[in-house]
Design a protein around this motif. Sequence first.
Motif, PDB file in Angstrom:
ATOM      1  N   LEU A 230     -34.456  -7.324  33.082  1.00 58.21           N
ATOM      2  CA  LEU A 230     -34.098  -8.489  32.649  1.00 58.21           C
ATOM      3  C   LEU A 230     -33.231  -8.147  31.360  1.00 58.21           C
ATOM      4  N   TRP A 231     -32.010  -8.974  31.219  1.00 59.37           N
ATOM      5  CA  TRP A 231     -31.113  -8.574  29.955  1.00 59.37           C
ATOM      6  C   TRP A 231     -31.150 -10.072  29.119  1.00 59.37           C
ATOM      7  N   PHE A 232     -31.116  -9.687  27.812  1.00 64.35           N
ATOM      8  CA  PHE A 232     -30.683 -10.798  26.820  1.00 64.35           C
ATOM      9  C   PHE A 232     -30.043 -10.099  26.102  1.00 64.35           C
ATOM     10  N   ASP A 233     -28.775 -10.503  25.960  1.00 68.60           N
ATOM     11  CA  ASP A 233     -27.661  -9.842  25.091  1.00 68.60           C
ATOM     12  C   ASP A 233     -28.028 -10.073  23.486  1.00 68.60           C
ATOM     13  N   LYS A 234     -28.269 -11.211  23.058  1.00 70.41           N
ATOM     14  CA  LYS A 234     -28.666 -11.342  21.802  1.00 70.41           C
ATOM     15  C   LYS A 234     -29.930 -11.880  21.491  1.00 70.41           C
ATOM     16  N   THR A 235     -30.825 -11.489  21.013  1.00 66.84           N
ATOM     17  CA  THR A 235     -32.321 -11.883  20.621  1.00 66.84           C
ATOM     18  C   THR A 235     -32.607 -12.316  19.447  1.00 66.84           C
ATOM     19  N   ALA A 236     -33.811 -12.758  19.151  1.00 63.88           N
ATOM     20  CA  ALA A 236     -34.347 -13.114  18.041  1.00 63.88           C
ATOM     21  C   ALA A 236     -35.856 -12.767  17.775  1.00 63.88           C
ATOM     22  N   ALA A 237     -36.221 -12.486  16.598  1.00 66.68           N
ATOM     23  CA  ALA A 237     -37.489 -11.947  16.242  1.00 66.68           C
ATOM     24  C   ALA A 237     -38.576 -13.037  16.432  1.00 66.68           C
ATOM     25  N   VAL A 238     -39.958 -12.587  16.847  1.00 67.74           N
ATOM     26  CA  VAL A 238     -40.990 -13.625  16.981  1.00 67.74           C
ATOM     27  C   VAL A 238     -41.370 -14.289  15.414  1.00 67.74           C
ATOM     28  N   THR A 239     -42.045 -15.399  15.603  1.00 70.41           N
ATOM     29  CA  THR A 239     -42.247 -16.082  14.570  1.00 70.41           C
ATOM     30  C   THR A 239     -43.790 -16.086  14.435  1.00 70.41           C
TER      31      THR A 239
ATOM     32  N   ARG B  93     -50.287 -12.454  17.208  1.00 71.25           N
ATOM     33  CA  ARG B  93     -50.400 -13.536  16.350  1.00 71.25           C
ATOM     34  C   ARG B  93     -48.900 -14.037  16.018  1.00 71.25           C
ATOM     35  N   ASN B  94     -48.566 -14.621  17.106  1.00 71.31           N
ATOM     36  CA  ASN B  94     -46.861 -15.161  17.068  1.00 71.31           C
ATOM     37  C   ASN B  94     -47.116 -16.530  17.848  1.00 71.31           C
ATOM     38  N   THR B  95     -46.120 -17.429  17.443  1.00 69.83           N
ATOM     39  CA  THR B  95     -45.749 -18.636  17.929  1.00 69.83           C
ATOM     40  C   THR B  95     -45.680 -18.663  19.584  1.00 69.83           C
ATOM     41  N   ASP B  96     -45.077 -17.502  19.987  1.00 71.46           N
ATOM     42  CA  ASP B  96     -44.793 -17.508  21.664  1.00 71.46           C
ATOM     43  C   ASP B  96     -46.227 -17.402  22.276  1.00 71.46           C
ATOM     44  N   VAL B  97     -47.021 -16.245  22.027  1.00 72.02           N
ATOM     45  CA  VAL B  97     -48.107 -16.009  22.521  1.00 72.02           C
ATOM     46  C   VAL B  97     -48.960 -17.520  22.346  1.00 72.02           C
ATOM     47  N   ALA B  98     -49.194 -18.078  21.346  1.00 74.66           N
ATOM     48  CA  ALA B  98     -49.883 -19.221  21.076  1.00 74.66           C
ATOM     49  C   ALA B  98     -49.642 -20.331  22.056  1.00 74.66           C
TER      50      ALA B  98
ATOM     51  N   ALA C 268     -38.836  -8.460  14.789  1.00 74.74           N
ATOM     52  CA  ALA C 268     -40.045  -8.135  13.697  1.00 74.74           C
ATOM     53  C   ALA C 268     -40.448  -6.799  13.874  1.00 74.74           C
ATOM     54  N   ALA C 269     -40.479  -6.137  12.726  1.00 74.16           N
ATOM     55  CA  ALA C 269     -40.910  -4.844  12.802  1.00 74.16           C
ATOM     56  C   ALA C 269     -41.372  -4.279  11.606  1.00 74.16           C
ATOM     57  N   ALA C 270     -41.973  -3.066  11.162  1.00 73.03           N
ATOM     58  CA  ALA C 270     -42.009  -2.617  10.043  1.00 73.03           C
ATOM     59  C   ALA C 270     -41.305  -1.367   9.921  1.00 73.03           C
ATOM     60  N   SER C 271     -41.375  -0.700   8.817  1.00 77.48           N
ATOM     61  CA  SER C 271     -40.492   0.706   8.652  1.00 77.48           C
ATOM     62  C   SER C 271     -41.628   1.680   8.828  1.00 77.48           C
ATOM     63  N   ASP C 272     -42.941   1.514   8.699  1.00 78.50           N
ATOM     64  CA  ASP C 272     -43.844   2.591   8.412  1.00 78.50           C
ATOM     65  C   ASP C 272     -45.045   1.993   9.193  1.00 78.50           C
ATOM     66  N   TRP C 273     -46.110   2.523   9.485  1.00 75.96           N
ATOM     67  CA  TRP C 273     -47.467   2.200  10.210  1.00 75.96           C
ATOM     68  C   TRP C 273     -48.132   1.568   9.217  1.00 75.96           C
ATOM     69  N   ASP C 274     -48.636   0.374   9.355  1.00 73.70           N
ATOM     70  CA  ASP C 274     -49.640  -0.199   8.317  1.00 73.70           C
ATOM     71  C   ASP C 274     -48.596  -1.053   7.290  1.00 73.70           C
ATOM     72  N   GLY C 275     -47.339  -0.982   7.493  1.00 73.26           N
ATOM     73  CA  GLY C 275     -46.395  -1.548   6.512  1.00 73.26           C
ATOM     74  C   GLY C 275     -46.049  -3.116   6.829  1.00 73.26           C
ATOM     75  N   LYS C 276     -45.495  -3.642   5.924  1.00 66.89           N
ATOM     76  CA  LYS C 276     -45.321  -5.217   5.783  1.00 66.89           C
ATOM     77  C   LYS C 276     -44.110  -5.461   7.294  1.00 66.89           C
ATOM     78  N   MET C 277     -44.408  -6.511   7.775  1.00 72.50           N
ATOM     79  CA  MET C 277     -43.545  -6.914   8.795  1.00 72.50           C
ATOM     80  C   MET C 277     -42.143  -7.428   8.037  1.00 72.50           C
ATOM     81  N   GLU C 278     -40.969  -6.871   8.765  1.00 74.50           N
ATOM     82  CA  GLU C 278     -39.837  -7.449   8.196  1.00 74.50           C
ATOM     83  C   GLU C 278     -38.833  -8.054   9.322  1.00 74.50           C
TER      84      GLU C 278
END
Length: 663
Positions: free
Chosen positions: A635-644, A337-342, A551-561
């Motif tokens: 494929l290499w992307f040196d600096k990347t950004a989180a999904v929205t 559920r992110n803007t790139d997939v949409a 975009a990731a969580a610290s634990d399973w079922d945790g809040k996205m950060e």
Amino acid sequence: MLDLPRARDRMVNIHVGRRGIHDREILQAMREVPREAFVEPGFEEFAYEDTPLPIADGQTISQPYIVAFMIEMADVKPGDHVLEIGTGSGYAAAVMSRIVEQVYTIERHPGLAETAKRRFEKLGYQNIEVRTGDGTKGWPQAAPFDAIVVTASGPGAPLALQEQLDVGGRLVIPVGDDPDLQRLLKVTRTGAATYSEEDFGGVRFVPLIGEQGWSENGTATDVGRPLRHPHPISLPDMIAAAAEPLPNFDDPAFGALFDRFADRRIVLLGEASHGTSEFYRARAAITRRLIERHGFTIVAVEADWPDAAAIDRYVRHRRPRTGTGAPFQRFPTWMWRNTDVAAFTDWMRRHNEKLEPSAQAGFYGLDIYNMSGSIGAVLDYLDRVDPQAAKIARERYGCLTPWQHDPSTYGRAVLTAGYQKCEKAVLEQCRDLLAKQLEYAKRDGTDFLDASQNARLIASAEHYYRIMYYGGAESWNLRDTHMFETLEHLLHAGGPNAKAVVWAHNSHIGDARFTEMGVVRDELNIGQLCRQRFGDEAALIGMGTHSGTVAAASDWDGKMEVKQIRASHADSYERLCHDSLVSRFLLDLGRDTTLRERLLERRLERFIGVIYRPETELGSHYADASLPRQFDAFLWFDKTAAVTPLGREHARTGVPDTYPFGL
């Protein structure tokens, strides 16, 4: 209770023997020496994992494979006199003592030296002599030595150690100007004043402190004879020369770079994290090209089957099912559920608009069993009946990634009696959940699974959920096998000319046989199974990054950060790519044979899933791999950004609220 002798045999067979150590003397010695006697109290159960473990004075006991590898490099034989620099726990000296006539070992930390002495005495190893002092000076009174093994990294090979070798003697030592980037060197004394050198690749050891090593403040001291560099052209320079720069994602030239894979039946596109925008956009651009120009009609993703089915109905202009709710509502929601997939699924819908149903491209989930939904059901149940068991379950599910081998994490995830008592009820809940999903599928005559397949899935559900409930390699293998079987069913349903693009994590896409997953833990994945089944008709393409956000969580079922990605490790493939100074590129791993050979050496590779813990990154997010064997391209992307993640601000008018993301 853990059967330690059996675990020791397994360590020798899997972690040492299968990784290429064939010297019978070494294998037998490692079967004799109890490694659990050389680890700190409380770590005995992890003694036979192929991982370094902490010991006193900020030092470590090396992983068993490295111990065996260095001893094999030193070519120790019965009758030899061997010097070891860096006694540490005493384990390596103990192993060598079972092979050679006499071992001399020097440790600069008095406490470690005394502890090692006591261990040797308790085990009855009488042919080991321990001294406290500066190991870079060697042990002149006991010289010459047939072999010297140094278990710490110096800026070069100390002159004192070279001079204490007998003619024909071997010195094995990690060296490097950068304490975090070292090479394992073997120096052989060929005459009174002549030496030969061999480079055995990248390693990482604690620094060698001493008069002819590193000073306490990290500066190099008198290291003796300078070392030759066997490769005048650096690997980063070779990567830069072979790299094909990537245009913008919307530039048709981006997708055109991948026409070389258009004749494959399956193109598998990986990602180094589940929360990086560049990875999603790259996969979308490649997939658009393969669909538009080359007849690919199956997009199979690492997602739950019922949730992906809702997206498939949207992109193929079919009415939504009633009563199913919006897709991808459970953790990790941002993964799909992110803007790139949409944006990509909107493109698929436009592409399919004027096509006959048989020619349309479909969007399918490979996880038929709805793994994340099932985990959610387990957690919901345990939250109600046993909150402590729920806490353990969250920890355990957070450890289901194949690269996780942090002993403290495993220690926290030990099953409790309460957790075990819940098993039957949880399995029933999971079976009910699956049966309900399959009931929806039966109502839809266009669903690719026929009634007999549904019956097979229901019959095997308990086995799957039982394994998933307790975790481990078998759970991973069963899941990837089912994802592969789902892909096979999709191809079969599409006919003999059907072609598929697979979107999944690098850990699923890269051939597991050439990673720590397969070599050490007997795990497989969909990439391996595709190669074994389809051979050259499958192309495996990985992706990576050096830094940025994810975009990731610290634990399973945790809040996205939105988390900062740490700069890649010095001994990783990612650092080689970063040091090439090319910010975005495609590396075709089959084109430059010289580069391929140089890259074959196993290095660290980073894996970030839906959970990212930067504070434990080396232990929890890196694993050994051989990149050119693992993938066909990278494929290499040196600096990347989180999904929205999709939010209410992304809602569109004029479509039902379940079409497709429920906004």
